[in-house]
Design a protein around this motif. Structure first.
Motif, PDB file in Angstrom:
ATOM      1  N   THR A  91      46.277  41.807  31.554  1.00 27.96           N
ATOM      2  CA  THR A  91      45.484  40.904  32.396  1.00 27.96           C
ATOM      3  C   THR A  91      45.030  39.663  31.652  1.00 27.96           C
ATOM      4  O   THR A  91      44.599  38.706  32.281  1.00 27.96           O
ATOM      5  N   ARG A 115      43.838  38.799  37.824  1.00 27.73           N
ATOM      6  CA  ARG A 115      44.819  39.796  37.371  1.00 27.73           C
ATOM      7  C   ARG A 115      44.175  41.171  37.218  1.00 27.73           C
ATOM      8  O   ARG A 115      44.794  42.179  37.534  1.00 27.73           O
ATOM      9  N   THR A 116      42.939  41.200  36.735  1.00 27.74           N
ATOM     10  CA  THR A 116      42.237  42.474  36.587  1.00 27.74           C
ATOM     11  C   THR A 116      41.993  43.095  37.954  1.00 27.74           C
ATOM     12  O   THR A 116      42.227  44.292  38.151  1.00 27.74           O
TER      13      THR A 116
END
Length: 173
Positions: A122, A128-129
């Motif tokens: 990430t 992204r996380t």
């Protein structure tokens, strides 16, 4: 290393009386799993890309050129990683935790642990996380509601393959 610890923990929980995973595969559900895989990938792209249409166009273009040993390697790698990770995270750990603490807590807990162990992917990015956490939660729900490991393995493998393929979009393959 942590995967080995988690598998050991899950197996110990299963031995302590948690329900053993009922492994069934409904091959006739394969088209549904393929559709789930494509939807999961589209969701991933929409959550993390500034230009989802362009990204998807690049992936489709690379998919049209996907030939040769590099892509065979990419496909096998995606499948083997998904097979291993889903066996650890869903079949062993999620099954054990669901039996001990219930799915309402187990699914987000497994998704959080999965996301934490993949934090190198990430790169400190919240989108992204969040995408990785959502991805893990969706795979957990697919496995929970179907009881079929393939319901989680196939979307995981296809997503990994398509994301990997996007890295080769500008190469002649």
């Amino acid at each position: 290393m942590l995967d080995a610890l988690l598998v050991t923990l899950g197996v110990l929980m299963l031995l302590q009386g948690a329900a053993a995973p009922a492994l069934t595969t409904a091959w006739r559900a394969l088209p549904v799993y393929l559709l789930a895989a494509l939807l999961v990938f589209a969701l991933s792209v929409c959550m993390t890309s500034n230009t989802p249409r362009a990204y998807l166009g690049n992936v489709l273009a690379a998919l049209g050129k996907a030939r040769g040993p590099r892509h065979a390697y990419l496909a096998w790698r995606a499948l083997l990683v998904a097979l291993y990770e889903e066996s650890v995270w869903r079949v062993v750990l999620q099954t054990a935790l669901c039996a001990c603490i219930g799915p309402l807590i187990a699914l987000p807990a497994v998704a959080a642990a999965f996301t934490h162990l993949h934090r190198h992917r990430t790169a400190g990015s919240w989108p992204r996380t969040l995408e990785l956490f959502s991805f893990s939660l969706i795979l957990g729900m697919l496995y929970l509601y179907t009881g079929d490991p393939l319901a989680a393995i196939l979307p995981h493998a296809i997503r990994n393959y398509l994301i990997g393929l996007s890295g080769y979009r500008s190469e002649k393959v």
